[in-house]
Design an enzyme around this catalytic site. Structure first.
Site, PDB file in Angstrom:
ATOM      1  N   HIS A  68       1.343   4.080  -3.109  1.00  0.00           N
ATOM      2  CA  HIS A  68       1.064   5.502  -2.910  1.00  0.00           C
ATOM      3  C   HIS A  68       2.322   6.356  -3.055  1.00  0.00           C
ATOM      4  O   HIS A  68       2.234   7.510  -3.458  1.00  0.00           O
ATOM      5  CB  HIS A  68       0.369   5.734  -1.568  1.00  0.00           C
ATOM      6  CG  HIS A  68      -1.085   5.421  -1.637  1.00  0.00           C
ATOM      7  ND1 HIS A  68      -1.571   4.130  -1.567  1.00  0.00           N
ATOM      8  CD2 HIS A  68      -2.161   6.221  -1.815  1.00  0.00           C
ATOM      9  CE1 HIS A  68      -2.885   4.161  -1.690  1.00  0.00           C
ATOM     10  NE2 HIS A  68      -3.271   5.407  -1.842  1.00  0.00           N
ATOM     11  N   TYR A 108      -4.645  15.720   1.111  1.00  0.00           N
ATOM     12  CA  TYR A 108      -5.160  14.353   1.221  1.00  0.00           C
ATOM     13  C   TYR A 108      -4.128  13.570   2.021  1.00  0.00           C
ATOM     14  O   TYR A 108      -2.990  13.415   1.604  1.00  0.00           O
ATOM     15  CB  TYR A 108      -5.330  13.759  -0.172  1.00  0.00           C
ATOM     16  CG  TYR A 108      -6.154  12.492  -0.268  1.00  0.00           C
ATOM     17  CD1 TYR A 108      -6.464  11.717   0.838  1.00  0.00           C
ATOM     18  CD2 TYR A 108      -6.603  12.058  -1.502  1.00  0.00           C
ATOM     19  CE1 TYR A 108      -7.219  10.562   0.716  1.00  0.00           C
ATOM     20  CE2 TYR A 108      -7.363  10.902  -1.632  1.00  0.00           C
ATOM     21  CZ  TYR A 108      -7.665  10.159  -0.526  1.00  0.00           C
ATOM     22  OH  TYR A 108      -8.409   9.006  -0.646  1.00  0.00           O
ATOM     23  N   TYR A 138       0.833  -1.203   0.000  1.00  0.00           N
ATOM     24  CA  TYR A 138       0.000   0.000   0.000  1.00  0.00           C
ATOM     25  C   TYR A 138       0.874   1.263   0.000  1.00  0.00           C
ATOM     26  O   TYR A 138       0.647   2.188  -0.786  1.00  0.00           O
ATOM     27  CB  TYR A 138      -0.924  -0.021   1.219  1.00  0.00           C
ATOM     28  CG  TYR A 138      -1.953   1.075   1.209  1.00  0.00           C
ATOM     29  CD1 TYR A 138      -3.167   0.908   0.546  1.00  0.00           C
ATOM     30  CD2 TYR A 138      -1.720   2.287   1.842  1.00  0.00           C
ATOM     31  CE1 TYR A 138      -4.120   1.919   0.522  1.00  0.00           C
ATOM     32  CE2 TYR A 138      -2.666   3.299   1.829  1.00  0.00           C
ATOM     33  CZ  TYR A 138      -3.864   3.106   1.164  1.00  0.00           C
ATOM     34  OH  TYR A 138      -4.795   4.114   1.138  1.00  0.00           O
TER      35      TYR A 138
END
Length: 104
Positions: free
Chosen positions: A22, A41, A18
């Site tokens: 990203h 974000y 993950y």
């Protein structure tokens, strides 16, 4: 500007994947988010529960949750589906969170 928060679930053992995905987020996806009004974000991981907590600031009707029909977002969902809990369309199972306190 509005503040949005939601939680998602990472599959066990997928933390490194993950983070790597990203770290290498697609420039087209990042541009789409910014162009849609997302100014910040952030995603946090609770490693004990594999719960992802996401927070974003968005202007106007913006926000990542409003981009479900965009092909880039759908392609990202497909790319992430093997490491997260997802719905039938590969969108992440996502629970909106209600803001109960804010300090400016």
């Amino acid at each position: 500007m509005k503040r949005l928060a939601f939680k998602m679930k990472l599959n066990p053992g997928q933390k490194e994947a993950y983070i790597k995905r990203h770290d290498e987020i697609w420039p087209k996806l990042e541009k789409l988010l910014k162009d849609s009004g997302v100014s910040e974000y952030t995603i946090f991981l609770d490693e004990e529960t594999n719960t992802l907590f996401a927070f974003q600031k968005a202007f106007g009707d913006g926000g990542s949750q409003n981009l479900a029909d965009h092909p880039i977002v759908q392609k990202w969902w497909d790319f992430m589906a093997d490491i997260m809990e997802t719905n039938a369309d590969n969108s992440p199972v996502c629970t909106p969170l209600k803001e109960v306190y804010y300090m400016d």
